[in-house]
Design an enzyme around this catalytic site. Structure first.
Site, PDB file in Angstrom:
ATOM      1  N   ASP A 147       0.841  -1.197   0.000  1.00  0.00           N
ATOM      2  CA  ASP A 147       0.000   0.000   0.000  1.00  0.00           C
ATOM      3  C   ASP A 147       0.880   1.253   0.000  1.00  0.00           C
ATOM      4  O   ASP A 147       1.897   1.304   0.689  1.00  0.00           O
ATOM      5  CB  ASP A 147      -0.891  -0.038   1.256  1.00  0.00           C
ATOM      6  CG  ASP A 147      -1.861   1.118   1.338  1.00  0.00           C
ATOM      7  OD1 ASP A 147      -2.758   1.194   0.479  1.00  0.00           O
ATOM      8  OD2 ASP A 147      -1.720   1.937   2.262  1.00  0.00           O
ATOM      9  N   GLU A 150       1.623  -0.008  -4.937  1.00  0.00           N
ATOM     10  CA  GLU A 150       0.690   1.055  -5.307  1.00  0.00           C
ATOM     11  C   GLU A 150       1.438   2.389  -5.309  1.00  0.00           C
ATOM     12  O   GLU A 150       1.931   2.829  -4.265  1.00  0.00           O
ATOM     13  CB  GLU A 150      -0.466   1.128  -4.311  1.00  0.00           C
ATOM     14  CG  GLU A 150      -1.416   2.279  -4.583  1.00  0.00           C
ATOM     15  CD  GLU A 150      -2.309   2.627  -3.404  1.00  0.00           C
ATOM     16  OE1 GLU A 150      -3.414   3.156  -3.634  1.00  0.00           O
ATOM     17  OE2 GLU A 150      -1.901   2.381  -2.244  1.00  0.00           O
TER      18      GLU A 150
END
Length: 554
Positions: free
Chosen positions: A214, A283
């Site tokens: 993330d 990401e």
């Protein structure tokens, strides 16, 4: 619906270090996939119960969003313990059972690691804030106030307002790129890096096949805490934050995407390479340099295997010209890297609604996605053609939506539960009231409603995933652009003497393209109405064409 598949417990997925290249990955948002215990929230046992369905799609791997212990202020992206499962989702034994069952079905398991920040209730942060000289005092990004008491610099939070929060216990500000309850870890501290590598090792030892990292470009900030420069209005981009958020008004040079990140990526990759066939996708959240960062983070064989940016997760409709622009830019700045393309995920409005797609357009865009050079992420429910759900303010759970309502309604509309059956209000997700309401118009799109319909969106997703697998040139081949304009796009893929010509008509009128040189034959399994005649490639409205050519057969 019986999705049971043959099980060979003594035959786990084969060791293939390159399995991720061109893989199709199915994202599961565990809160909303399947509730097994009647509390209205999905869980790991529910995922296990539905893995037969996932296998029936033909995907290579699943990515499971966070299931760690958390106060759930950001629904699992605020972790309090990296080495356990929140009781809401089950136990570590449940997770181990999930990995075993997935491997029996030849599905690899990727888990979502949130390393840039923790919850403010994490024991590390409680210790860090207790004094300026405790063993973990430097584990988070702390800074003194300016002489007038204001924050150390002008950095802004993705969730609105300053990225700094005053802590009266330590009498300093701490950095939070997201909620104030999500303090950022200090990656300049070697002990932090060492500990997070051990977190990754913990899950690798439990058999996971990889990670989704993330906000991977948020790990490091500028050591000197320099102000970000202002961004001219004409350069503002709203792909990573909504237009109502002044976060878009800065050029984010110093609060993220720092050069020190490459060193940590190499450390993480070295750890992953100690295991037989592990891969990771990062990401990249950066509206100005997302594509370049993606290239930097995936270049060579000592960083991440793949990353994704937000070019196709934005509100800009991907016309032929736009797709060509993105792919050309990728070839320019990330030719040695590898992308993981996606149109939807748990953070953005579902692409059916975001781009205003009809059924034919939805199918066309899936065909495009399955033809791109790179890996692919699908988000649960998109294979059913689900549109964005309307969630009333009184039902809203997402703090992001509450902060900017009503101009930005948050992320709950893409997170409503999966619909498995049509004959009850819970859609087969739960016997209890679900944590988010299920729209009535989703029920008619349920798995049971589409399962035996050969013309359904679900059936089409299965066919296109199978088509990609049947033609390795689409998953792993080279890429060459042939033509592009607003209405049409055409390119070739090539691998080991086999070539695939892919053409797409994004318009509502028939289009004609020049034919590629050579003796091509239509790949009928794709099921599109595009065809070749002497002198041209003919594409009806919202149709595609796939044609094959094998060089050594002529």
């Amino acid at each position: 619906m019986n999705f049971d598949m043959p099980v060979h417990a003594d035959n786990p997925p084969p060791v293939d270090k390159d399995w991720w290249r061109g893989a199709v990955i199915y994202q599961i948002y565990p809160r909303s996939f399947q509730d097994s215990n009647g509390d209205g929230v999905g869980d790991l046992a529910g995922i296990i119960n539905r893995l037969g369905y996932v296998a029936s799609l033909g995907v290579d791997a699943i990515w499971i969003s966070p299931f760690f212990p958390s106060p759930m202020l950001d629904f699992g992206y605020d972790v309090t313990n990296y080495r356990d499962v929140d009781p809401m989702f089950g136990t570590l034994a449940d997770f181990d059972a999930l990995v075993r069952r997935a491997h029996e079905l030849k599905i690899r398991v990727i888990i979502d690691l949130v390393l840039s920040h923790t919850s403010d209730t994490h024991r590390w942060f409680r210790e860090s804030r207790s004094s300026r000289d405790n063993p973990k005092s430097n584990w988070y990004v702390w800074a003194d106030a300016k002489p007038d008491g204001t924050p150390p610099n002008n950095w802004l939070s993705i969730f609105g307002g300053s990225a700094w929060e005053w802590d009266g216990e330590r009498m300093q500000y701490y950095l939070h790129n997201f909620l104030t309850s999500q303090p950022d870890l200090n990656f300049h501290e070697p002990e932090v890096q060492d500990e997070l590598l051990e977190v990754a090792r913990f899950w690798l030892d439990r058999g996971v096949d990889g990670f989704r990292f993330d906000t991977i470009n948020f790990y490091f900030c500028d050591k000197e805490l320099r102000d970000n420069p202002a961004l001219a209005p004409e350069r503002r981009d709203f792909s990573t934050a909504p237009e109502v958020n002044p976060y878009n008004w800065q050029e984010h040079l110093y609060d993220k995407s720092r050069p020190e990140m490459i060193g940590f990526l190499r450390r993480m990759r070295a750890l992953m390479d100690q295991y037989p066939a592990v891969a990771a996708v990062g990401e990249v959240g950066d509206a100005q340099r997302g594509m370049e960062i993606m290239g930097e983070y995936t270049r060579g064989d000592d960083r991440m295997q793949m990353c994704y940016a937000f070019e196709f997760l934005s509100t800009e409709v991907p016309t032929g010209s736009r797709v060509a622009q993105v792919l050309d830019r990728f070839a320019e700045v990330a030719a040695d890297g590898w992308s993981c393309w996606a149109f939807s995920n748990h953070d953005v409005e579902r692409h059916v609604t975001r781009w205003g797609l009809n059924d034919a357009q939805l199918r066309l865009y899936l065909a495009l996605l399955m033809s791109l050079r790179g890996s692919v992420c699908l988000y649960q429910g998109e294979e059913l053609g689900l549109a964005e759900a309307y969630v009333a303010f009184e039902d809203l759970q997402d703090p992001y939506g509450k902060r900017f309502w009503p101009k930005f309604r948050g992320r709950d509309g893409c997170r409503t539960p999966m619909v498995w059956i049509t004959d009850n209000l819970g859609g087969g997700f739960s016997d209890a009231k679900p944590w988010l309401p299920i729209p009535m118009d989703h029920l008619s799109h349920s798995v049971s409603a589409q399962e035996h319909d050969a013309l359904s969106v679900l059936a089409f997703y299965r066919r296109m995933i199978a088509f990609r697998k049947q033609h390795p040139v689409l998953a792993k081949g080279g890429f060459e652009m042939r033509s592009a304009n607003a209405d049409c796009l055409a390119f070739e893929r090539a691998l080991g003497g086999k070539r695939m010509f892919c053409a797409f008509n994004f318009s509502n009128t028939d289009q004609t393209l020049p034919p590629p040189p050579g003796d091509w034959r239509i790949a009928q399994a794709a099921g599109f109405a595009g065809h070749m005649e002497q002198g041209g490639v003919y594409l009806p409205a919202y149709q595609a064409l796939f044609a094959e050519y094998e060089e050594n057969s002529h």
